[in-house]
Design a protein around this motif. Structure first.
Motif, PDB file in Angstrom:
ATOM      1  N   ASP A 136     -13.562  89.158  23.014  1.00  0.00           N
ATOM      2  CA  ASP A 136     -12.798  90.405  22.954  1.00  0.00           C
ATOM      3  C   ASP A 136     -12.619  91.000  24.348  1.00  0.00           C
ATOM      4  O   ASP A 136     -11.593  91.636  24.642  1.00  0.00           O
ATOM      5  N   VAL A 140      -7.974  89.704  27.487  1.00  0.00           N
ATOM      6  CA  VAL A 140      -6.957  90.536  28.124  1.00  0.00           C
ATOM      7  C   VAL A 140      -6.620  90.047  29.524  1.00  0.00           C
ATOM      8  O   VAL A 140      -5.537  90.327  30.050  1.00  0.00           O
ATOM      9  N   ALA A 143      -3.742  87.655  29.039  1.00  0.00           N
ATOM     10  CA  ALA A 143      -2.664  88.241  28.246  1.00  0.00           C
ATOM     11  C   ALA A 143      -1.845  89.248  29.056  1.00  0.00           C
ATOM     12  O   ALA A 143      -0.624  89.336  28.884  1.00  0.00           O
ATOM     13  N   ASN A 165      -5.773  98.391  29.452  1.00  0.00           N
ATOM     14  CA  ASN A 165      -6.835  97.393  29.572  1.00  0.00           C
ATOM     15  C   ASN A 165      -8.213  97.967  29.244  1.00  0.00           C
ATOM     16  O   ASN A 165      -9.072  97.287  28.683  1.00  0.00           O
ATOM     17  N   SER A 204      -7.345  92.640  16.572  1.00  0.00           N
ATOM     18  CA  SER A 204      -6.747  91.468  17.217  1.00  0.00           C
ATOM     19  C   SER A 204      -5.380  91.141  16.621  1.00  0.00           C
ATOM     20  O   SER A 204      -4.420  90.863  17.358  1.00  0.00           O
ATOM     21  N   MET A 207      -2.899  93.809  17.689  1.00  0.00           N
ATOM     22  CA  MET A 207      -2.423  93.603  19.054  1.00  0.00           C
ATOM     23  C   MET A 207      -1.391  92.476  19.123  1.00  0.00           C
ATOM     24  O   MET A 207      -0.467  92.503  19.949  1.00  0.00           O
ATOM     25  N   ARG A 220      -5.968  98.475  20.979  1.00  0.00           N
ATOM     26  CA  ARG A 220      -7.104  98.185  21.864  1.00  0.00           C
ATOM     27  C   ARG A 220      -8.165  99.284  21.773  1.00  0.00           C
ATOM     28  O   ARG A 220      -9.365  99.015  21.876  1.00  0.00           O
ATOM     29  N   TRP A 304       1.268  86.042  25.082  1.00  0.00           N
ATOM     30  CA  TRP A 304       0.232  87.071  25.044  1.00  0.00           C
ATOM     31  C   TRP A 304      -0.165  87.415  23.610  1.00  0.00           C
ATOM     32  O   TRP A 304      -1.315  87.758  23.333  1.00  0.00           O
ATOM     33  N   ARG A 305       0.791  87.285  22.696  1.00  0.00           N
ATOM     34  CA  ARG A 305       0.471  87.538  21.288  1.00  0.00           C
ATOM     35  C   ARG A 305      -0.504  86.474  20.767  1.00  0.00           C
ATOM     36  O   ARG A 305      -1.446  86.784  20.011  1.00  0.00           O
ATOM     37  N   LEU A 308      -4.101  87.143  22.417  1.00  0.00           N
ATOM     38  CA  LEU A 308      -4.825  88.250  21.784  1.00  0.00           C
ATOM     39  C   LEU A 308      -5.110  87.963  20.316  1.00  0.00           C
ATOM     40  O   LEU A 308      -6.164  88.334  19.798  1.00  0.00           O
ATOM     41  N   THR A 311      -8.290  85.899  19.337  1.00  0.00           N
ATOM     42  CA  THR A 311      -9.610  86.535  19.306  1.00  0.00           C
ATOM     43  C   THR A 311     -10.020  86.942  17.891  1.00  0.00           C
ATOM     44  O   THR A 311     -11.168  87.344  17.673  1.00  0.00           O
TER      45      THR A 311
END
Length: 627
Positions: A136, A140, A143, A165, A204, A207, A220, A304-305, A308, A311
């Motif tokens: 977790d 980032v 990402a 972040n 997760s 996000m 987040r 990035w999807r 994240l 996770t």
């Protein structure tokens, strides 16, 4: 019930010797070691709550215990277990024990890794929870190289970048860490772990599907609920299955400090950190795997999807597993459910006799802990009692420095830093993955070094080295673009992680867990955990604006300064806790900070003559009576 065939004189002599014995350093300091008139000290009771009880008193107490908690069917096992729990070294002489009972006790020492399957299963569960925590945190890193361009959050919007972040750590420090107690009270240890992992899954997936930056910020922030509760509960859940040094498999994770041998206490307590480092490595690996996915033309970048969203996988396994493991016996006993506690212990022990022994022993431990807290304003004593205040000061320092040594600049921003130094995005993700691998690999030797070299000595060695590595990294940005700059930045960051992993990596949680006296340890660990997550948020929030204001070399220089400050503070003001018993820790933290600083200031010429000029010097005067 037949009385043991041991003559009364031998039993009385044994009891007298057992209850009156204490080491030369047994004089207690502070509120944790009050002595009764001729009876055992509180510290001795914490080591063994059955100390000082005669045979008749012990048997009567066990009978009363069985009657009150509807355990009469197991009275024989409880009485045999109580005898062994009071003085394990004499179990061969107890004729009430069958040969099978004695064989089981021998094998606890001779075959420490031979444990019931459920013990291994529970250890995997707790390691998985730590892995969730680490992943977790680090996902980032890769990402953000994709989602900042996707949302049009340019480099000039430094505060917004830092806030997105750092949002989980703000929530964790303000809410997550402090929600642990009510969650544990109402839902138990398993329930708290399940809820926190479920939140990790939900956050997760949230996000992974957001369409606006503010939605990502909220997701987040929600993740922070899981981060705080999980990091506080899982080590406690693991520790509560441990009763004495017989359970070798559980030693892999963590032990309650009232039972763990001082010589190996640090190694046992740092296992949460090691598996968290493994999870951090997985977060970097996810960045490399999904960051390199080719997206068809005309489709928005979704790497990035996937990073994240990935996770959510580890907490799914934890959620599926957690209710297959019994609830903590201590939690059941706190609710008065002793039969269920006994049934839980039976699944973690080879025999009902061993489970009965540990059930009664835990019951007596809880009674001593409750006695310690009676009539005391714990929150007030946390700050007012000098011994407690010095422990809080030292814990605050190591937790603060875990963040301000600069490690999470690398954990959260290394991909961006490598891109700024000249790496392509994909290569930056790959090199960042290397930092995660190095962090985990060099955490493994710390299992040995933390108890060999000590907490304070590890910090004194690693703080200046970390400062130098950050200066090398920062100064490398002054080099012209090309391989020289790339090599300098990568070398500085990799060597920083090599030095961090055995030092400021494992030391803070280990040090904080042992610094506080038992009766306020719950407050102490909540304070320590909130400190580290609070400064984690500050670091992640402020790095982008700090880098913009100071430039990259200046920002690295800022954190290098804190490492040199950390060395000075650790040398003059930080007590060593390695291999200290509970009694000795009370004495260590009863020395005033000014006296500690003065002692080590006066010791500087002694070090100079001994180690620089190689002169014959007199033996240094000890600071503590236990030295």
């Amino acid at each position: 019930m037949g009385r043991e065939k041991v003559d009364d004189e031998e039993l009385n002599a044994q009891e007298k010797n057992y209850s009156s014995h204490s080491p030369s350093s047994s004089q207690e300091f502070g509120r944790n070691g009050e002595k009764g008139d001729g009876g055992p000290t509180t510290a001795e009771k914490l080591k063994n709550p059955l100390v000082g009880m005669s045979y008749d008193e012990l048997m009567t107490d066990v009978e009363q215990f069985a009657k009150e908690h509807d355990l009469q069917d197991s009275l024989e096992d409880l009485q045999k277990g109580a005898l062994v729990a009071q003085n394990r070294s004499r179990f061969e002489h107890y004729e009430r024990l069958t040969e099978e009972d004695k064989t089981l006790i021998r094998e606890e020492k001779l075959h420490r890794w031979r444990q019931p399957r459920m013990m291994y299963y529970m250890t995997i569960l707790c390691a998985g929870s730590a892995i969730v925590q680490g992943m977790d945190q680090s996902a980032v890193n890769g990402a953000q190289a994709f989602y900042f361009p996707y949302f049009g959050i340019g480099e000039e919007r430094v505060w917004l970048r830092g806030l997105i972040n750092g949002a989980p750590y703000l929530c964790s420090a303000v809410i997550g860490c402090w929600s642990t107690k009510p969650l544990n009270y109402f839902f138990g240890r398993r329930g708290c772990i399940f809820i926190s992992c479920f939140i990790s899954i939900a956050a997760s997936l949230w996000m992974a599907v957001v369409g606006e930056w503010w939605n990502l910020l909220l997701a987040r922030f929600m993740l922070g609920f899981a981060v705080g509760a999980k990091s506080s509960t899982t080590p406690v859940y693991a520790a509560e299955w441990y009763v004495d040094s017989s359970n070798g498999m559980l030693d892999l994770f963590i032990n309650p400090l009232i039972s763990a041998p001082p010589e190996i206490r640090g190694a046992l307590a740092m296992m949460w950190q090691m598996w968290t480092a493994f999870g951090i490595m997985l977060g970097f690996i996810a960045g490399v795997i999904f960051g390199g996915v080719r997206i068809p033309a005309g489709v928005d970048d979704t790497q990035w999807r996937m990073i994240l969203g990935s996770t959510a996988i580890p907490p799914m396994f934890v959620c599926a597993q957690v209710y297959l493991v019994p609830e903590s016996p201590r939690w059941y006993m706190s609710k008065g459910k002793y039969l269920k506690a006994f049934q839980s212990l039976q699944r973690f022990r080879w025999s009902s006799f061993q489970a009965a022994r540990d059930l009664y022993y835990i019951h007596k431990q809880i009674a001593i802990e409750y006695e310690l807290q009676q009539g005391k304003n714990l929150l007030k004593e946390f700050f007012v009692v000098p011994r407690n205040r010095r422990a809080a000061q030292s814990s605050f320092f190591v937790m603060f420095m875990q963040q301000f040594c600069g490690v999470n600049v690398i954990a959260y921003y290394s991909t961006v830093i490598f891109q700024d130094s000249g790496f392509s995005r994909n290569n930056a993700l790959l090199v960042s993955m290397g930092t995660g691998i190095v962090n985990w690999l060099f955490a493994i030797p710390a299992v040995y070094t933390i108890d060999t070299f000590g907490r304070r000595n590890l910090l004194l060695v690693t703080f200046p080295l970390m400062g130098i590595m950050l200066l090398i990294t920062g100064f490398s940005f002054f080099a012209p673009e090309g391989m020289g700059r790339l090599a300098g930045v990568a070398t500085g960051i990799y060597l920083f992680m090599v030095v961090y992993s055995p030092g400021e990596g494992p030391v803070p949680f280990t040090y904080s867990a042992e610094a506080f006296p038992l009766y306020i340890r719950e407050y102490g660990m909540a304070f320590a955990t909130a400190t580290t997550w609070g400064f984690n948020f500050i670091l992640s929030l402020t790095w982008p604006p700090l880098e913009a204001a100071f430039t990259t070399p200046g920002a690295f220089g800022f954190y290098a300064f804190w490492n040199f400050f950390g060395w000075a503070f650790a040398y003059f003001c930080l007590p060593e806790t390695k291999e200290r018993t509970l009694e000795e820790l009370d004495q260590v933290f009863s020395v005033r900070t000014r006296d500690h600083a003065k002692y080590y200031l006066n010791l500087l010429p002694w070090y100079m003559r001994k180690y620089i000029f190689r002169a014959d010097v007199e033996q240094r005067k000890p600071l503590y009576a236990t030295e």
